[in-house]
Scaffold this active site. Structure first.
Site, PDB file in Angstrom:
ATOM      1  N   GLU A 273       1.431  10.663  -7.136  1.00 25.93           N
ATOM      2  CA  GLU A 273       0.281  10.672  -6.227  1.00 25.93           C
ATOM      3  C   GLU A 273       0.265  11.919  -5.343  1.00 25.93           C
ATOM      4  OE1 GLU A 273       0.415   6.790  -4.270  1.00 25.93           O
ATOM      5  OE2 GLU A 273      -0.683   5.932  -5.947  1.00 25.93           O
ATOM      6  N   LYS A 341       8.929  -0.611  -9.056  1.00 29.73           N
ATOM      7  CA  LYS A 341       8.096  -1.700  -8.511  1.00 29.73           C
ATOM      8  C   LYS A 341       8.129  -2.889  -9.452  1.00 29.73           C
ATOM      9  CE  LYS A 341       4.908   1.123  -5.827  1.00 29.73           C
ATOM     10  NZ  LYS A 341       3.524   1.408  -5.430  1.00 29.73           N
ATOM     11  N   ASP A 346       0.939  -1.766  -9.788  1.00 27.83           N
ATOM     12  CA  ASP A 346       1.111  -1.487  -8.358  1.00 27.83           C
ATOM     13  C   ASP A 346       0.939  -2.722  -7.478  1.00 27.83           C
ATOM     14  OD1 ASP A 346       1.420  -0.271  -5.977  1.00 27.83           O
ATOM     15  OD2 ASP A 346      -0.493   0.775  -5.968  1.00 27.83           O
ATOM     16  N   GLU A 368      11.679  -2.884  -6.484  1.00 26.09           N
ATOM     17  CA  GLU A 368      10.987  -2.650  -5.214  1.00 26.09           C
ATOM     18  C   GLU A 368       9.888  -3.700  -5.100  1.00 26.09           C
ATOM     19  OE1 GLU A 368       9.711   1.444  -4.211  1.00 26.09           O
ATOM     20  OE2 GLU A 368       7.801   0.606  -3.536  1.00 26.09           O
ATOM     21  N   GLU A 374      -0.432  -5.414   1.117  1.00 23.58           N
ATOM     22  CA  GLU A 374      -1.469  -4.418   0.837  1.00 23.58           C
ATOM     23  C   GLU A 374      -2.579  -5.000  -0.024  1.00 23.58           C
ATOM     24  OE1 GLU A 374      -0.040  -0.858  -1.086  1.00 23.58           O
ATOM     25  OE2 GLU A 374      -2.059  -0.119  -1.492  1.00 23.58           O
TER      26      GLU A 374
HETATM   27  O1  GCW Z   1      -0.268   1.582  -4.120  1.00 20.20           O
HETATM   28  C1  GCW Z   1       0.055   2.719  -3.535  1.00 20.20           C
HETATM   29  C2  GCW Z   1      -0.318   2.585  -2.094  1.00 20.20           C
HETATM   30  C3  GCW Z   1       0.092   3.834  -1.382  1.00 20.20           C
HETATM   31  C4  GCW Z   1       1.596   3.986  -1.556  1.00 20.20           C
HETATM   32  C5  GCW Z   1       1.925   4.052  -3.039  1.00 20.20           C
HETATM   33  C6  GCW Z   1       3.422   4.138  -3.295  1.00 20.20           C
HETATM   34  C7  GCW Z   1       3.176   4.934  -0.045  1.00 20.20           C
HETATM   35  O2  GCW Z   1      -1.695   2.361  -2.002  1.00 20.20           O
HETATM   36  O3  GCW Z   1      -0.259   3.699  -0.035  1.00 20.20           O
HETATM   37  O4  GCW Z   1       2.090   5.107  -0.888  1.00 20.20           O
HETATM   38  O5  GCW Z   1       1.445   2.914  -3.656  1.00 20.20           O
HETATM   39  O6  GCW Z   1       4.027   3.110  -3.477  1.00 20.20           O
HETATM   40  O7  GCW Z   1       3.965   5.234  -3.302  1.00 20.20           O
END
Ligand code: GCW
Length: 694
Positions: A273, A341, A346, A368, A374
């Site tokens: 990202e 994750k 996500d 994680e 969120e």
């Molecule tokens: O899903 C995304 C979130 C971001 C986050 C990213 C990540 C910290 O919207 O805000 O950034 O994952 O886990 O790196």
């Protein structure tokens, strides 16, 4: 006369009763979390040594003792080979451990048992993971990425680095709460890390935080920006193989360890990202992670390297982390852990486990989880995440035969790894109740408990947490408390995640949020100039022919990343669990479900069920009113009302949007939509300026 006297007596009795009643329910702001209990009797504690940690252990026993009055409790440091790291032996009157932190954990366990009424036998208790960490996505300016409980407890701005007594008090309370559930590490800043984190001024504050956390057994870690040597070091490159870059990190590590001798290590989000990483310099994730690992090795530090990487390519986003990391399995240093994750995309309301778990056999992998909600209603919706984490931890990867659960693949039971770890993205901020929603505290608690023991059931965790957090200080009829409060409220918690999945994205749907707020529905959201993999239509693929993401061999073939028999099971319509159906399959609207309904009708039923479940939660909570202090009762009641309203919006937004393609009626026995699609889209449009979805 007599009647008058009787009345007077009645009145006095009533007043006394009322007084006791109202004292028992004095307002609580939630700041004390699950640590509300105080001693009901004296205790004598024998502990041969003094230290900051042991003194805390002794004090906790004295402050919280609810066992036999006058009992003598022995705290004993031993050398016991059966005890792992912070493990301990527990009996009603003695705690033995190899380490001081082990003693502390034993004390919290004993006190918890006394408060919840769970028996204490002679037990040996070892933690599942060595490292049980909170990741704080806290920025140096005090904001928190995806934080919904106020500003950061650690950072108040770069021009506000002086440490106040208030800071220290709060950090100590935070550390105590963590220690009480076994959390033993904190990453103090956002994974989208500011390079400034590593400047000497900011490190001074990190040292001050570490000093407060240390006696509670909590190690300090930092998230670092890969380009730091360029941005704050003035070097021309951050190439991990460049000798000057290595030296820069070497010197930085030396500086950090001179301030924080027990510093835990780095957490790195690289080439993800927009964050810089080794690939910017033509190097690999292994090159980057290993360079940092070498620098930290002499001090016993570790590198947690995140696998959350994906590009806007034609490849299915769900496959990218696996594609990127599997080729490097076995090439990472022993003190590198790949942080993955729970799901392949996500932190969605429901995802299958990431196929990297169990597949990387020669590299340590850690889960994680996201404690901050969120994608799960933030601090407005009551969602107990423990059931979702339990489902994930108990998922069978089949990598080493049946029973290779994610839990066992990551805690060292199956693979021989020096470090085992688990992390949760914290939901903590400056709000008086720490987490925004009183019930969000349960997620912090549950994360700690599962990190300590990854085989615990969510029912057990909810039971403990409710007793500790809500048991009235004054005695009520235990039968009433059980029947009207404990059992129904526990049931509500245990159902709450499924309810949210139902009203947000049932049957394997995922990432259909509007814009970047990740709160409300937005299955329509797809600005023309936007990255496709950041828009909901990419994920739901709804059209006249049906709905769902085809990840079978005919589609992206993400199923092939799983171990057999999962590849076959997930790829086959007869055997794919319906909870993941639209994650793995694209199906026509009239597809026949196991219930005998069409797919469209089944979707409608799930959305409706979610709304009805929240309505039911409202009833449960309203009935429990007399067992909860007015402050917390009304805060939760108000949030449930909003959740109920939002659940209805989710249902209407998704069904009315999808109906444009299905062209089928909402089954007539279900309630009709009460919101118009245009109104909901307009509501979302007003929030658009908040930025991209990712
Ligand atoms: O899903 C995304 C979130 C971001 C986050 C990213 C990540 C910290 O919207 O805000 O950034 O994952 O886990 O790196």
């Amino acid at each position: 006369m007599l009647t008058n006297k009787n009345n007077q007596v009645k009145h006095t009795v009533f007043c006394i009763f009322f007084l006791i009643f109202s004292i028992g329910l004095k307002a609580e702001d939630g700041h004390r979390l699950w640590l509300r209990a105080s001693a009901t009797s004296p205790v004598i504690v024998q502990c041969a040594r003094h230290s900051a940690t042991l003194d805390i252990a002794v004090n906790e026993l004295k402050k919280g003792w609810q066992g036999r009055p006058g009992e003598t409790v022995i705290l004993k440091l031993v050398k016991d080979k059966q005890l792992k790291n912070d493990g301990f032996r527990l009996s009603a009157t003695e705690i033995q451990a190899n380490s001081e932190t082990g003693i502390l954990y034993g004390v919290y366990e004993l006190l918890r048992r006394q408060q919840t009424g769970e028996p204490v036998r002679n037990e040996l208790i070892n933690p599942s993971y060595n490292l049980r960490l909170l990741n704080h996505w806290d920025n140096l300016n005090g904001t928190i990425e995806r934080g919904y409980a106020g500003y950061s407890i650690f950072w108040h701005g770069e021009d506000s680095l002086a440490v106040s007594d208030r800071d220290k008090k709060l950090w100590a309370e935070y550390a105590r709460a963590n220690a009480s559930v076994g959390i033993n590490g904190s990453v103090l800043n956002n994974v989208n890390a500011s390079p400034k984190m590593l400047t000497s001024e900011i490190l001074q504050r990190a040292k001050a935080i570490a000093d407060v956390l240390r006696p509670y057994g909590i190690k300090t870690f930092l998230a670092v920006n890969f380009a730091s040597p360029q941005v704050i070091g003035g070097l021309e490159t951050a190439d991990p193989l460049d000798p000057e870059v290595k030296k820069w990190w070497y010197d930085k590590a030396k500086e950090i360890y001179s301030l924080i001798p027990d510093f835990g290590g780095f957490l790195v989000k690289a080439n993800s990202e927009g964050q810089p990483g080794p690939q910017n310099f033509g190097r690999t994730h292994a090159d980057g992670a290993n360079m940092m690992a070498d620098v930290l090795l002499p001090y016993g530090g570790i590198v947690m390297w995140r696998a959350f990487v994906y590009d806007p390519s034609d490849e299915d986003r769900a496959k990218q982390a696996y594609n990127e990391f599997m080729p490097f399995d076995g090439q990472f240093r022993e003190n590198v852990i790949i942080q993955v994750k729970n799901g392949p995309i996500d932190f969605q309301p429901r995802e299958p486990f990431s196929p990297l778990f169990g597949a990387m056999k020669h590299t340590a992998v850690m889960p994680e989880l996201q404690i901050t909600q969120e994608y799960l209603g933030q601090s407005t919706h009551l969602v107990f995440l423990s059931t979702m984490w339990e489902e994930f931890l108990q998922s069978d990867t089949w990598q080493e035969g049946e029973g290779s659960t994610v839990a066992r693949c990551t805690d060292g039971s199956i693979f021989d790894q020096k470090y085992s770890a688990i992390a949760g993205v914290a939901n903590i901020g400056l709000d008086a109740n720490w987490c925004g929603h009183h019930f969000a505290q349960a997620n912090w608690y549950a994360f700690g408990r599962l990190a300590w023991d990854n085989s615990l059931s969510s029912a057990q965790i909810a039971d403990e947490w409710l007793k500790l957090t809500f048991k009235p200080e004054k005695q009520f009829s235990p039968i009433d408390w059980n029947l009207i409060f404990l059992l129904p409220v526990k049931q509500m918690m245990l159902e709450s995640h499924e309810a949210t999945v139902n009203y947000m994205m049932p049957l394997g749907l995922h990432h259909i949020f509007a814009a970047n707020h990740h709160y409300g529905p937005g299955p329509w959201w797809a600005p023309k100039d936007w990255r496709k993999d950041w828009t909901p239509p990419y994920y739901h693929q709804a059209g006249d022919d049906g709905i769902g993401f085809d990840r079978t061999a005919n589609g992206s073939n993400a199923v092939s990343q799983y171990h057999e028999p999962l590849t076959t099971q997930l790829g086959n319509l007869q055997t794919c669990p319906e909870a993941y159906l639209l994650w793995f399959h694209h199906l026509p609207w009239d597809y026949n479900m196991k219930s005998g309904r069409t797919l469209w009708d089944e979707l409608c039923y799930h959305y409706d069920e979610g709304v009805q479940q929240v309505r039911q939660f409202q009833k449960i909570w309203d009935k429990a009113e007399r067992f909860v202090d007015a402050e917390r009762f009304s805060a939760v009641q108000k949030k449930l009302r909003e959740q109920s309203l939002n659940a209805g919006e989710w249902k209407d937004a998704c069904l009315l949007y999808f109906q444009q393609f299905s062209k089928m009626p909402v089954p007539y026995e279900l309630e009709r939509p009460v919101n118009n699609l245009e109104t909901l889209m307009e509501k979302d449009r007003r929030m658009l300026h908040r930025g991209p979805t990712n």
